[in-house]
Design a protein around this motif. Structure first.
Motif, PDB file in Angstrom:
ATOM      1  N   ALA A 187       0.839  -1.205   0.000  1.00  0.00           N
ATOM      2  CA  ALA A 187       0.000   0.000   0.000  1.00  0.00           C
ATOM      3  C   ALA A 187       0.870   1.249   0.000  1.00  0.00           C
ATOM      4  O   ALA A 187       0.555   2.248  -0.665  1.00  0.00           O
ATOM      5  N   GLY A 188       1.997   1.182   0.723  1.00  0.00           N
ATOM      6  CA  GLY A 188       2.873   2.332   0.839  1.00  0.00           C
ATOM      7  C   GLY A 188       3.619   2.685  -0.426  1.00  0.00           C
ATOM      8  O   GLY A 188       4.332   3.697  -0.454  1.00  0.00           O
ATOM      9  N   ARG A 189       3.469   1.893  -1.485  1.00  0.00           N
ATOM     10  CA  ARG A 189       4.138   2.185  -2.757  1.00  0.00           C
ATOM     11  C   ARG A 189       3.179   2.696  -3.822  1.00  0.00           C
ATOM     12  O   ARG A 189       3.572   2.888  -4.974  1.00  0.00           O
ATOM     13  N   THR A 190       1.930   2.901  -3.456  1.00  0.00           N
ATOM     14  CA  THR A 190       0.933   3.288  -4.448  1.00  0.00           C
ATOM     15  C   THR A 190       0.871   4.794  -4.684  1.00  0.00           C
ATOM     16  O   THR A 190       0.325   5.240  -5.679  1.00  0.00           O
ATOM     17  N   MET A 191       1.391   5.601  -3.759  1.00  0.00           N
ATOM     18  CA  MET A 191       1.253   7.056  -3.763  1.00  0.00           C
ATOM     19  C   MET A 191      -0.174   7.485  -3.384  1.00  0.00           C
ATOM     20  O   MET A 191      -0.550   8.639  -3.568  1.00  0.00           O
ATOM     21  N   LEU A 192      -0.932   6.555  -2.823  1.00  0.00           N
ATOM     22  CA  LEU A 192      -2.290   6.841  -2.369  1.00  0.00           C
ATOM     23  C   LEU A 192      -2.449   6.630  -0.868  1.00  0.00           C
ATOM     24  O   LEU A 192      -3.509   6.898  -0.318  1.00  0.00           O
ATOM     25  N   TYR A 193      -1.378   6.159  -0.214  1.00  0.00           N
ATOM     26  CA  TYR A 193      -1.447   5.722   1.179  1.00  0.00           C
ATOM     27  C   TYR A 193      -0.586   6.616   2.052  1.00  0.00           C
ATOM     28  O   TYR A 193       0.585   6.854   1.752  1.00  0.00           O
ATOM     29  N   ASP A 194      -1.171   7.136   3.125  1.00  0.00           N
ATOM     30  CA  ASP A 194      -0.440   7.956   4.085  1.00  0.00           C
ATOM     31  C   ASP A 194       0.301   7.012   5.024  1.00  0.00           C
ATOM     32  O   ASP A 194      -0.316   6.310   5.837  1.00  0.00           O
ATOM     33  N   ILE A 195       1.638   6.978   4.909  1.00  0.00           N
ATOM     34  CA  ILE A 195       2.415   6.006   5.677  1.00  0.00           C
ATOM     35  C   ILE A 195       2.539   6.393   7.150  1.00  0.00           C
ATOM     36  O   ILE A 195       2.965   5.566   7.965  1.00  0.00           O
ATOM     37  N   HIS A 196       2.170   7.619   7.499  1.00  0.00           N
ATOM     38  CA  HIS A 196       2.213   8.058   8.891  1.00  0.00           C
ATOM     39  C   HIS A 196       0.868   7.789   9.573  1.00  0.00           C
ATOM     40  O   HIS A 196       0.818   7.195  10.648  1.00  0.00           O
ATOM     41  N   ALA A 197      -0.218   8.195   8.942  1.00  0.00           N
ATOM     42  CA  ALA A 197      -1.552   7.909   9.468  1.00  0.00           C
ATOM     43  C   ALA A 197      -1.937   6.449   9.237  1.00  0.00           C
ATOM     44  O   ALA A 197      -2.858   5.938   9.880  1.00  0.00           O
ATOM     45  N   GLN A 198      -1.252   5.788   8.289  1.00  0.00           N
ATOM     46  CA  GLN A 198      -1.486   4.384   7.934  1.00  0.00           C
ATOM     47  C   GLN A 198      -2.934   4.146   7.492  1.00  0.00           C
ATOM     48  O   GLN A 198      -3.668   3.319   8.030  1.00  0.00           O
ATOM     49  N   ARG A 199      -3.283   4.893   6.444  1.00  0.00           N
ATOM     50  CA  ARG A 199      -4.608   4.733   5.840  1.00  0.00           C
ATOM     51  C   ARG A 199      -4.574   5.309   4.426  1.00  0.00           C
ATOM     52  O   ARG A 199      -3.717   6.122   4.085  1.00  0.00           O
ATOM     53  N   TRP A 200      -5.537   4.859   3.614  1.00  0.00           N
ATOM     54  CA  TRP A 200      -5.718   5.476   2.303  1.00  0.00           C
ATOM     55  C   TRP A 200      -6.108   6.936   2.513  1.00  0.00           C
ATOM     56  O   TRP A 200      -6.873   7.252   3.419  1.00  0.00           O
ATOM     57  N   ASP A 201      -5.570   7.793   1.670  1.00  0.00           N
ATOM     58  CA  ASP A 201      -5.743   9.230   1.865  1.00  0.00           C
ATOM     59  C   ASP A 201      -6.709   9.802   0.827  1.00  0.00           C
ATOM     60  O   ASP A 201      -6.477   9.675  -0.383  1.00  0.00           O
ATOM     61  N   GLU A 202      -7.759  10.444   1.297  1.00  0.00           N
ATOM     62  CA  GLU A 202      -8.788  10.971   0.390  1.00  0.00           C
ATOM     63  C   GLU A 202      -8.223  12.040  -0.539  1.00  0.00           C
ATOM     64  O   GLU A 202      -8.566  12.092  -1.727  1.00  0.00           O
ATOM     65  N   ALA A 203      -7.357  12.908  -0.005  1.00  0.00           N
ATOM     66  CA  ALA A 203      -6.812  13.996  -0.824  1.00  0.00           C
ATOM     67  C   ALA A 203      -5.904  13.453  -1.922  1.00  0.00           C
ATOM     68  O   ALA A 203      -5.923  13.946  -3.059  1.00  0.00           O
ATOM     69  N   LEU A 204      -5.126  12.448  -1.610  1.00  0.00           N
ATOM     70  CA  LEU A 204      -4.272  11.840  -2.634  1.00  0.00           C
ATOM     71  C   LEU A 204      -5.114  11.158  -3.701  1.00  0.00           C
ATOM     72  O   LEU A 204      -4.826  11.268  -4.903  1.00  0.00           O
ATOM     73  N   CYS A 205      -6.144  10.449  -3.280  1.00  0.00           N
ATOM     74  CA  CYS A 205      -7.019   9.797  -4.260  1.00  0.00           C
ATOM     75  C   CYS A 205      -7.697  10.835  -5.158  1.00  0.00           C
ATOM     76  O   CYS A 205      -7.855  10.613  -6.358  1.00  0.00           O
ATOM     77  N   ALA A 206      -8.060  11.960  -4.585  1.00  0.00           N
ATOM     78  CA  ALA A 206      -8.662  13.026  -5.384  1.00  0.00           C
ATOM     79  C   ALA A 206      -7.646  13.621  -6.355  1.00  0.00           C
ATOM     80  O   ALA A 206      -7.971  13.905  -7.521  1.00  0.00           O
TER      81      ALA A 206
END
Length: 497
Positions: A187-206
């Motif tokens: 997940a951490g290699r997709t550029m969609l995952y916040d590696i600090h919060a450890q979750r998919w990130d809505e802003a990145l997905c947008a």
């Protein structure tokens, strides 16, 4: 039922798929491997057929289990490790991919990445993901598929399509479509995952225009993800571990303490330095990445990614016929006293860390009428050493003291000449483990932790056995001369200064 003390590791790589059965003493008792086709639709584009990958995964897994003699009911769990960043999109109803997998090496989205950089998005992306805006990572590849396959974006927004890296696709198929999940390292290699919060990130997905309904659940690396579907094997087996290939190699090399480092030499070269619970932000264009997460506790790493290592040797063999077998390069390198001033900069798909130049292309410098096949072979091996040297120097600049040793693995690490050259150029001890298949072993370790085959990290560390050790021998002046020649050749190749 047989005692379940063995682990099946599936190692799905860029050019081949292998399955290895390990016993509780980490001995590989059975191995099966198959190479598969690479597809290059246009210059800079690299694709795989996901059905080839699934077919080979199932076939090699069955072969390895059969050869092991323990049967499916003797397998405690399956560990999956995979080529990272490679993107698959499939139909949830039929499990059929809607497009070929776009491979991590693919550069078709370079213009999009440059556009996003130009708009000033890279600092925010890097702060959350630890990654740079580069076509190497998954997000822009996924966006490309959604924009270029008829109806894909609309279907994705309706929840009809699933996205995954190769691990996720294989898990889906192994569980008969019951589980859509991945692990923190992939997940951490997709550029969609916040590696600090450890979750998919809505802003990145947008930012990348990716519907979140497509994304898999994210779990620890050692976790019972699901169980194999009826009919795949003679018994149901839990899928109990997953990790991207480079993080799996770090784990398989038992680099569990901060400042421990490994470097894997396969298609590319990837050096990872364990930084513990601290996500070190690189000032030298290295990547900050999850190394592993166990029981909800995450360990981070600094990573340097070289896109071409063994692939340059493969090009010598398949592209221009300089060699017949990759193993010949060891002898050829020793046939000549030096590379005769020949330098290869293997930027066949651009350059990775610390340069991140997707537009650079491969070049060979210093050719004369005295240049031979042996000089070309030696230059290809030396290029691996030079690129690793650049990574090590960037890591030192980011974090201070260099590691006392570097543990190496991957197919190229069997080359004694290369290992000695690495020790000379990096000026550190290079340790080669008894078993080089540490990427697969790392996946096995994760699955074995989840199923009780191994108790804890101490038990895993106790299994690591050093094979050969290479100490630096080259004098400082010779090293400096070689390094200067490399940097001069590199400067002529870079398109970005």
């Amino acid at each position: 039922m047989a005692d379940r003390t063995h682990i099946l590791a599936i190692d799905q790589g860029t050019t081949s798929t292998r399955a290895i059965v390990f016993d509780a003493d980490t001995r590989p008792v059975a191995t099966a491997q198959t190479e598969f086709a690479q597809h290059y639709p246009r210059p800079g584009w690299v694709e795989h057929d996901p059905e080839d990958i699934w077919r080979d995964t199932l076939s090699t897994a069955r072969q390895a289990i059969a050869q092991s003699g323990v049967g499916a009911d003797g397998i405690a769990g399956i560990g999956i490790t995979n080529q990272r960043e490679t993107v698959v999109v499939w139909d949830r109803a039929t499990s059929a991919p809607i497009h070929n997998a776009i491979v991590w090496q693919d550069r078709r989205t370079a213009d999009l990445c440059a556009h996003l950089k130009g708009e000033g998005h890279e600092p925010a992306v890097r702060a959350k993901t630890g990654l740079l805006l580069d076509p190497y990572f998954s997000a822009t590849k996924l966006a490309w598929i959604l924009d270029h396959v008829d109806g894909a974006r609309e279907r994705a927004e309706k929840g009809e399509l699933a996205f995954g890296t190769i691990d996720s696709f294989l898990l889906w198929r192994l569980t008969g479509g019951a589980v859509h999940a991945t692990d923190v390292t992939n997940a951490g290699r997709t550029m969609l995952y916040d590696i600090h919060a450890q979750r998919w990130d809505e802003a990145l997905c947008a930012l990348f225009d990716v519907p979140m309904a497509m994304l898999p659940e994210v779990h620890d690396n050692s976790h019972i993800f699901g169980h194999t579907a009826a009919g795949l094997f003679d018994a149901t087996i839990p899928v109990a571990g997953m990790a991207g290939d480079q993080q799996a190699a770090l784990f398989g090399q038992a680099c569990f303490q901060p400042r421990m480092a490994k470097s894997t030499y396969g298609t590319g070269c990837f050096m990872l330095l364990n930084t513990g619970e601290e996500a070190v932000a690189s000032e030298n264009r290295l990547l900050t990445t999850p190394a592993y997460r166990l029981d909800g506790r995450i360990t981070y790493a600094l990573e340097g990614s070289i896109f071409i290592a063994g692939a340059a040797v493969k090009w010598l063999r398949d592209g221009i016929g300089v060699i017949t077998h990759a193993r010949e390069t060891n002898d050829m390198a020793t046939q000549v006293p030096d590379s005769h001033g020949v330098y290869m900069v293997p930027a066949f798909v651009g350059l990775g860390a610390p340069h991140w130049d997707p537009d650079a292309r491969g070049a060979i410098f210093g050719l004369t009428l005295g240049s031979t096949q042996a000089h070309l072979a030696r230059a290809a091996l030396e290029a691996v050493g030079y690129q690793t040297m650049d990574l090590a120097e960037a890591m030192v600049a980011d974090g201070g003291d260099p590691p006392a040793t570097i543990r190496v693995d991957g197919g190229m690490a069997a080359n004694d000449w290369l290992c000695q050259f690495l020790a000379d150029m990096l000026q550190v001890s290079v340790e080669r483990p008894r078993h080089l298949e540490t990427t697969a072993l790392g996946a096995a370790f994760h699955a074995g932790l989840a199923t009780g085959v191994w108790a804890d990290l101490d038990a895993l560390a106790a299994t690591w056995v050093r094979g050969d050790c290479f100490e630096p021998k080259m004098d400082a002046d010779a090293r400096a001369t070689l390094a200067a020649g490399w940097h001069a050749a590199l400067a002529k190749t870079l398109t970005k200064v």
